[in-house]
Design a protein around this motif. Structure first.
Motif, short mmCIF file in Angstrom:
data_model
loop_
_atom_site.label_atom_id
_atom_site.label_comp_id
_atom_site.label_asym_id
_atom_site.label_seq_id
_atom_site.Cartn_x
_atom_site.Cartn_y
_atom_site.Cartn_z
N CYS A 150 49.94 -21.63 -0.12
CA CYS A 150 51.19 -22.30 0.23
C CYS A 150 51.36 -23.53 -0.65
O CYS A 150 50.43 -24.33 -0.80
N VAL A 151 52.54 -23.68 -1.23
CA VAL A 151 52.87 -24.86 -2.04
C VAL A 151 54.24 -25.39 -1.62
O VAL A 151 55.07 -24.66 -1.09
N ASN A 152 54.43 -26.66 -1.87
CA ASN A 152 55.70 -27.33 -1.58
C ASN A 152 56.45 -27.44 -2.91
O ASN A 152 56.05 -28.21 -3.78
N VAL A 153 57.50 -26.68 -3.07
CA VAL A 153 58.28 -26.67 -4.31
C VAL A 153 59.61 -27.37 -4.05
O VAL A 153 60.47 -26.83 -3.34
N LEU A 191 55.36 -19.54 0.23
CA LEU A 191 54.14 -18.83 0.57
C LEU A 191 53.94 -17.71 -0.44
O LEU A 191 54.81 -16.85 -0.62
N LEU A 192 52.79 -17.73 -1.12
CA LEU A 192 52.45 -16.69 -2.10
C LEU A 192 51.46 -15.73 -1.45
O LEU A 192 50.40 -16.16 -0.99
N ASP A 211 45.25 -23.13 0.56
CA ASP A 211 44.78 -21.98 -0.22
C ASP A 211 43.92 -21.10 0.66
O ASP A 211 43.19 -21.59 1.52
N ASP A 212 44.01 -19.81 0.46
CA ASP A 212 43.24 -18.80 1.13
C ASP A 212 43.75 -18.53 2.55
O ASP A 212 44.27 -17.47 2.84
N LEU A 238 56.61 -24.05 9.71
CA LEU A 238 55.83 -25.06 9.00
C LEU A 238 54.58 -24.40 8.48
O LEU A 238 53.82 -23.79 9.23
N GLY A 239 54.36 -24.47 7.16
CA GLY A 239 53.14 -23.94 6.56
C GLY A 239 52.15 -25.08 6.37
O GLY A 239 52.50 -26.14 5.85
N THR A 240 50.92 -24.89 6.83
CA THR A 240 49.90 -25.92 6.70
C THR A 240 48.52 -25.28 6.55
O THR A 240 48.41 -24.06 6.45
#
Length: 198
Positions: free
Chosen positions: A141-144, A150-151, A176-177, A190-192
């Motif tokens: 997960c990255v904040n763009v 989410l990849l 990550d992971d 919310l991704g964390t």
């Protein structure tokens, strides 16, 4: 079902404990607070008793207008439902009657110096996040530019490399992971990270 203890609230918001400090392990299961104004005048048809009860100046000033007997009756009617806790805002002092009831019933009574509106906004936000339904999934997960991305894909496909490229371009890394997704509302995720990969 996810829960938050009253002790955790005390620590998160630096609350002062006024009564029933031996019952701080009581659990909160509902994400929003409630102000028991109508309940103090005897209307209980829609009383959300599983929520944190917040007493602002309106509620305390109303109780102070009552006779001692009326106050006992009105507070007793609310306390008998055993909500997780009561929190008094604005550092209000004239509440010995409330301390007595909460001590007798084993319901934590806490106090904050913050105003009612500010405190409820912060507490609701905290509880929504803490009690939100969540799942853990494999991915990165990255904040763009302020939007969570989410990849996902099979192992070795290049998720981490893609994330590194985005980070080098000024975007922010989230997890990550293992990515934890929390549902904060009907259209808000919310991704964390989880505590292990923090």
């Amino acid at each position: 079902m996810k829960t938050v203890t009253v002790q955790k609230l005390k620590e998160a918001f630096h609350l002062e404990v006024l009564a029933a400090d031996s019952h701080m392990d009581r659990v909160i299961t509902r994400p929003r607070t409630h102000r028991p104004g109508l309940e103090f005048v005897g209307y209980f048809d829609f009383f959300p008793m599983n929520r944190v009860q917040v007493l602002g100046r309106k509620e305390i000033n109303y109780l102070l207008t009552l006779t001692v007997e009326e106050r006992k009756l009105h507070i007793g009617n609310v306390v008998k439902y055993h909500p997780p806790c009561f929190i008094v805002t604005s550092g209000q002092q004239e509440i010995p009657y409330l301390i007595l009831f909460c001590e007798q019933e084993g319901i934590p009574l806490l106090r904050t110096t913050e105003t009612t509106t500010e405190f409820i906004a912060k507490l609701d936000s905290y509880l929504i996040k803490a009690l939100a339904p969540e799942i853990s999934i494999h991915g990165v997960c990255v904040n763009v530019s302020g939007i969570g991305v989410l990849l996902r894909g099979k192992s070795g496909i290049g998720k981490s490399e893609t994330a590194h490229t985005l980070i080098r371009r000024g975007h922010r890394f989230v997890a990550d992971d293992i990515v934890v997704l929390k549902k904060l509302g009907p259209a808000t995720l919310l991704g964390t990270h989880n505590e292990t990969t923090r």
